[in-house]
Design a protein around this motif. Structure first.
Motif, PDB file in Angstrom:
ATOM      1  N   UNK A   1      -6.459 -34.136  47.488  1.00  0.00           N
ATOM      2  CA  UNK A   1      -7.898 -33.982  47.716  1.00  0.00           C
ATOM      3  C   UNK A   1      -8.472 -33.093  46.610  1.00  0.00           C
ATOM      4  N   UNK A   2      -9.472 -33.558  45.864  1.00  0.00           N
ATOM      5  CA  UNK A   2      -9.940 -32.804  44.691  1.00  0.00           C
ATOM      6  C   UNK A   2     -10.667 -31.514  45.018  1.00  0.00           C
ATOM      7  N   UNK A   3     -11.247 -31.378  46.209  1.00  0.00           N
ATOM      8  CA  UNK A   3     -12.110 -30.228  46.490  1.00  0.00           C
ATOM      9  C   UNK A   3     -11.366 -28.899  46.344  1.00  0.00           C
ATOM     10  N   UNK A   4     -10.137 -28.815  46.859  1.00  0.00           N
ATOM     11  CA  UNK A   4      -9.406 -27.551  46.777  1.00  0.00           C
ATOM     12  C   UNK A   4      -8.954 -27.267  45.362  1.00  0.00           C
ATOM     13  N   UNK A   5      -8.520 -28.293  44.637  1.00  0.00           N
ATOM     14  CA  UNK A   5      -8.162 -28.099  43.234  1.00  0.00           C
ATOM     15  C   UNK A   5      -9.370 -27.620  42.438  1.00  0.00           C
ATOM     16  N   UNK A   6     -10.531 -28.219  42.701  1.00  0.00           N
ATOM     17  CA  UNK A   6     -11.758 -27.793  42.008  1.00  0.00           C
ATOM     18  C   UNK A   6     -12.083 -26.341  42.341  1.00  0.00           C
ATOM     19  N   UNK A   7     -11.917 -25.966  43.606  1.00  0.00           N
ATOM     20  CA  UNK A   7     -12.184 -24.586  44.007  1.00  0.00           C
ATOM     21  C   UNK A   7     -11.270 -23.624  43.250  1.00  0.00           C
ATOM     22  N   UNK A   8      -9.993 -23.959  43.166  1.00  0.00           N
ATOM     23  CA  UNK A   8      -9.046 -23.100  42.445  1.00  0.00           C
ATOM     24  C   UNK A   8      -9.453 -22.944  40.976  1.00  0.00           C
ATOM     25  N   UNK A   9      -9.838 -24.049  40.366  1.00  0.00           N
ATOM     26  CA  UNK A   9     -10.224 -23.984  38.951  1.00  0.00           C
ATOM     27  C   UNK A   9     -11.517 -23.203  38.769  1.00  0.00           C
ATOM     28  N   UNK A  10     -12.499 -23.453  39.643  1.00  0.00           N
ATOM     29  CA  UNK A  10     -13.772 -22.750  39.535  1.00  0.00           C
ATOM     30  C   UNK A  10     -13.600 -21.251  39.742  1.00  0.00           C
TER      31      UNK A  10
END
Length: 468
Positions: A66-75
């Motif tokens: 799921x991209x949302x958690x990966x995006x959160x980590x990167x952001x």
């Protein structure tokens, strides 16, 4: 404009971070506050390092599908610290018939496996003949599985999965709320095997057309964490939100007024805010709304929680007769074990135990054992040692023990959960500026909490824009 988030666990932090970032992009001036009653942020996410062992109090990672958690980590500046689980973690086991049996990962492996008997396998194949249920009833997971796949599939496969994800009882869990995709597959394709065949055919066509790159992660994705444990995520978010976090503030009551809300705290503080995001357990929110919005309190009190004790045991490698070459095991429904299952933590992620040692993490309790939180640490330790002797042949006492008690560990989405959510959302809608986040409502997993946080943040930003 005042925006207050009650609850500084992952849901509250992720919602606050998304609101903070979105407000900056939109040029909105807001006064963002997070009120957390504990003296630390993170909620049940906590990674505790003791003597070289890393013990997770709650979730030990998230799936990268799921991209949302990966995006959160990167952001949040944590993308470079992400740690995928080892390849061995793809191998999972179920303890049944007195031994560990590997969960098959292919159709051929399934028919060679002894986890399900031949009559049970034939019953599974007969799922092709079972008609779709069209009355819209909110079946329990157990009712659905017995109807479509048979009793043995429930006991040997689905029941252990339900206990591993939800610490739940399939006899009371709502299929539509806990596993909405499975419900959708039956409705869309008429059955699960039909769905698998159609989706596999579609994926092969997309691969041939170059639209999809086939990978080894599988449909669930790869379990992902950080070298220092999953707490690195909440710690990273807390750093970004340091000026907004107020720890040790226990909200006693939420009182709607004409333009916003009054928050009464146990230390006598009174806060006024235009928007409230409630990101805390359902029973805590029920108490805060008891006097002002009793209709919501009655609904929130219908969301039960399963108790759980987490037992972390450390051993020298030579004390474990079996090679720990996998993710761990779950207990079949009639296995006779005391516990729900054991994760082989030091095999899933590196550096979870000192050199020459292993770390095992056993889940004890769940919805089928409502007295679990009252059992003493000594009795939990004894029960877990009995189980590890049966499953892994470990007879020696552990070198390291840490018992973590959760009186209310995981919310249970029992039958009727969807109707309760609709009633809750309708009730909250009567008080503009009140939003619900957290794992009590739309998914218990880490990915679910982040996805819900993003949706709530978008609604909050929209409300802020409309009131400028």
């Amino acid at each position: 404009m005042n925006v207050t988030i009650i609850g500084g666990g992952l849901s509250g932090l992720a919602t606050a971070f998304a609101i903070q970032q979105g407000a900056r992009r939109l040029g909105l001036e807001i006064n963002l506050t997070i009120l957390e009653k504990q003296r630390r942020a993170g909620g049940k996410i906590r990674s505790e390092k003791i003597g070289g062992y890393l013990c997770e109090w709650g979730p030990n990672g998230f799936l990268d599908s799921k991209p949302a958690t990966l995006d959160l980590c990167r952001d949040a500046g944590l993308g470079g610290d992400l740690l995928p689980s080892s390849d061995a973690a793809r191998r999972r086991f179920i303890f049944s018939d007195g031994r560990l049996q590997r969960v098959p990962d292919s159709a051929g492996g399934f028919f060679r496996s002894q986890l399900v008997s031949w009559p049970g396998k034939c019953r599974l194949v007969a799922e092709l003949l079972v008609p779709r249920r069209a009355d819209g009833a909110d079946e329990t997971l157990a009712e659905f599985v017995r109807r479509r796949l048979g009793r043995e599939a429930l006991d040997q496969l689905v029941g252990p999965m339900a206990s591993g994800i939800f610490a739940g009882d399939p006899e009371s869990m709502s299929l539509r709320s806990c596993f909405p995709r499975i419900y959708e597959l039956e409705q869309q394709y008429g059955g699960l095997i039909r769905a698998m065949l159609r989706l596999a055919r579609r994926k092969r066509a997309e691969i041939r057309a170059g639209k999809v790159v086939s990978g080894a992660a599988g449909p669930g994705g790869i379990l992902t964490s950080f070298a220092g444990g999953i707490q690195q995520l909440t710690d990273g978010l807390s750093r970004h939100l340091e000026g907004c976090l107020r720890l040790g503030i226990d909200v006693e009551a939420i009182i709607p007024e004409k333009q916003g809300f009054v928050l009464q705290c146990r230390d006598g503080q009174v806060c006024r805010t235009r928007i409230v995001v409630a990101a805390l357990p359902a029973m805590d929110l029920a108490l805060q709304l008891e006097k002002s919005v009793p209709a919501m309190t009655a609904l929130l009190q219908q969301i039960p929680y399963a108790p759980l004790q987490v037992a972390c045991f450390g051993y020298r490698k030579n004390a474990v007769p079996r090679e720990l070459d996998g993710f761990g095991y779950l207990a079949a429904r009639r296995s006779g074990l005391n516990s729900l299952g054991t994760l082989w933590s030091s095999s899933i992620f590196p550096q979870r135990a000192p050199d020459g040692h292993v770390l095992l993490r056993t889940m004890f309790g769940g919805a089928t054992r409502p007295d679990a939180a009252q059992i003493s640490a000594e009795d939990v330790q004894r029960c877990v040692r009995e189980d590890l002797a049966r499953t892994l042949g470990i007879t020696k006492a552990p070198d390291f023990v840490r018992i973590i008690r959760h009186e209310a560990a995981i919310p249970q989405y029992v039958a009727g959960h969807g109707a309760r959510l609709r009633a809750l959302e309708a009730a909250a809608g009567r008080y503009p500026g009140l939003f619900l986040a957290g794992n009590a409502f739309f998914g218990v997993g880490l990915n679910d909490c982040v996805a819900r946080a993003n949706r709530v943040a978008a609604r909050v930003l929209e409300a802020l824009q409309n009131t400028r």
